[in-house]
Enzyme design. Sequence first.
Site, PDB file in Angstrom:
ATOM      1  N   ASP A  41     -12.065  13.622 -55.930  1.00 52.42           N
ATOM      2  CA  ASP A  41     -12.803  12.402 -55.606  1.00 52.42           C
ATOM      3  C   ASP A  41     -13.717  11.965 -56.758  1.00 52.42           C
ATOM      4  OD1 ASP A  41     -11.847  13.651 -53.244  1.00 52.42           O
ATOM      5  OD2 ASP A  41     -13.316  12.578 -52.024  1.00 52.42           O
ATOM      6  N   HIS A  43     -15.409   8.444 -56.293  1.00 59.70           N
ATOM      7  CA  HIS A  43     -16.341   7.694 -55.442  1.00 59.70           C
ATOM      8  C   HIS A  43     -17.315   6.810 -56.212  1.00 59.70           C
ATOM      9  CE1 HIS A  43     -15.259   8.794 -51.424  1.00 59.70           C
ATOM     10  NE2 HIS A  43     -15.257  10.096 -51.720  1.00 59.70           N
ATOM     11  N   ASP A  69      -9.714   8.453 -53.617  1.00 57.71           N
ATOM     12  CA  ASP A  69     -11.131   8.187 -53.365  1.00 57.71           C
ATOM     13  C   ASP A  69     -11.861   7.800 -54.640  1.00 57.71           C
ATOM     14  OD1 ASP A  69     -10.747   8.591 -50.694  1.00 57.71           O
ATOM     15  OD2 ASP A  69     -12.333  10.086 -50.453  1.00 57.71           O
ATOM     16  N   ASP A  72     -16.229   3.430 -52.929  1.00 60.16           N
ATOM     17  CA  ASP A  72     -17.205   3.725 -51.874  1.00 60.16           C
ATOM     18  C   ASP A  72     -18.200   4.795 -52.310  1.00 60.16           C
ATOM     19  OD1 ASP A  72     -16.203   1.868 -50.067  1.00 60.16           O
ATOM     20  OD2 ASP A  72     -14.865   3.305 -49.106  1.00 60.16           O
ATOM     21  N   ARG A  73     -19.339   4.779 -51.632  1.00 64.68           N
ATOM     22  CA  ARG A  73     -20.413   5.761 -51.823  1.00 64.68           C
ATOM     23  C   ARG A  73     -21.181   5.556 -53.126  1.00 64.68           C
ATOM     24  NH1 ARG A  73     -21.259   8.174 -46.827  1.00 64.68           N
ATOM     25  NH2 ARG A  73     -19.455   9.337 -46.120  1.00 64.68           N
ATOM     26  N   ASN A 101      -8.253   8.398 -48.621  1.00 65.82           N
ATOM     27  CA  ASN A 101      -8.564   7.733 -47.348  1.00 65.82           C
ATOM     28  C   ASN A 101      -9.512   6.548 -47.529  1.00 65.82           C
ATOM     29  OD1 ASN A 101     -10.600   9.873 -47.846  1.00 65.82           O
ATOM     30  ND2 ASN A 101     -11.486   9.212 -45.910  1.00 65.82           N
ATOM     31  N   HIS A 102     -10.265   6.510 -48.644  1.00 62.62           N
ATOM     32  CA  HIS A 102     -11.148   5.365 -48.880  1.00 62.62           C
ATOM     33  C   HIS A 102     -10.408   4.190 -49.518  1.00 62.62           C
ATOM     34  CE1 HIS A 102     -15.299   6.714 -47.861  1.00 62.62           C
ATOM     35  NE2 HIS A 102     -14.669   7.880 -47.853  1.00 62.62           N
ATOM     36  N   HIS A 152      -4.333  13.756 -51.315  1.00 64.83           N
ATOM     37  CA  HIS A 152      -5.771  13.617 -51.135  1.00 64.83           C
ATOM     38  C   HIS A 152      -6.295  14.527 -50.027  1.00 64.83           C
ATOM     39  CE1 HIS A 152      -9.755  11.977 -51.193  1.00 64.83           C
ATOM     40  NE2 HIS A 152      -9.697  11.797 -49.892  1.00 64.83           N
ATOM     41  N   ARG A 207     -13.396  14.851 -38.117  1.00 67.71           N
ATOM     42  CA  ARG A 207     -13.597  13.571 -38.797  1.00 67.71           C
ATOM     43  C   ARG A 207     -13.220  12.387 -37.906  1.00 67.71           C
ATOM     44  NH1 ARG A 207     -13.828  13.835 -44.631  1.00 67.71           N
ATOM     45  NH2 ARG A 207     -13.194  15.837 -45.508  1.00 67.71           N
ATOM     46  N   HIS A 234     -10.790  15.516 -51.152  1.00 68.02           N
ATOM     47  CA  HIS A 234     -11.239  15.052 -49.833  1.00 68.02           C
ATOM     48  C   HIS A 234     -12.479  15.746 -49.277  1.00 68.02           C
ATOM     49  CE1 HIS A 234     -10.799  12.865 -46.150  1.00 68.02           C
ATOM     50  NE2 HIS A 234     -10.270  13.830 -45.435  1.00 68.02           N
TER      51      HIS A 234
END
Length: 307
Positions: A41, A43, A69, A72-73, A101-102, A152, A207, A234
């Site tokens: 990741d 991010h 990923d 995001d974040r 997943n993002h 991922h 989750r 992940h």
Amino acid sequence: LFQCKLLSEPCLQSLCTKIREILVKDENIKKVSCPVTICGDVHGQFFDLMELFKIGGNLPDTNYLFLGDYVDRGFFSCEVIQLLFTLKLRYPSRINILRGNHESRQISQVYGFYDECLQKYNGNSKIWKILTDTFDYLPISALVNKEILCFHGGLSPDAVELKDLLEIDRVKETPHEGILCDTLWSDPVDDGIHSHGMTHGWNISPRGCGYVWGEDVSKKFNQVNGLELIARAHQLVMEGYNWCHDKNVVTIFSAPNYMYRCGNKAGIMEIDEHLTYTFLPFDAAPRSNDDKELPAMNKKRIPDYFL
């Protein structure tokens, strides 16, 4: 782009069109040869991505496989994904980027990427749409030297063999169930404080999407498919990488000091031509560069979900 600059809308539109033309030719399982450096990741942590390239080496001298990923974040999701897409266009055989997943519409609307696109492109949501439409084309997994399966998230109870991954239609928004969802959302679980008493077989993931699976599942999957290892991302792991399931699975996480507050190291996994693994840990980049440019909209509280 290496200076954390943004593309104009016309340039970005052209870039994404060309990237889709490359990605649509890929199977769901991208075949990758050694040597290769595997990254977890990112991010939106642009300056930490620059640290990653310092540690791992620059393209095209180093071959890279990113496990998803990218957005995001963090504060620089637009800059991260535009740079990675540009590198993919410039060096298509040297860098491969999988879906996380993002890389979906529903998740990136909640966890920062949508708001960042609006803020950086004067309220224009078309930028977010162009990029999320392109995410649909990213491969969901990669097979390194026919021995290391990378993705991922993790395994799916509906995908016992590699051919099951190859047969699905990936070019769509991530669904709430099924192989595509599970590949991006699932987690391995070992004995320990976070095992939730679910260390064997399949169980519903805390989750809310995908599953958690036990060591018995990993060993059987690798045996059936002639694999040595499952490499995935992940999950936040404090040292940047973590072995589990009797070394049938390794988790790689490449966002140091995740969300600028978790205090973790990041890691990347180098695999040489003899399939020998070397893990390279690294710390977050000095914050003085990016603190001055933090977008005001990104300083608000972003909702948490299971790390």
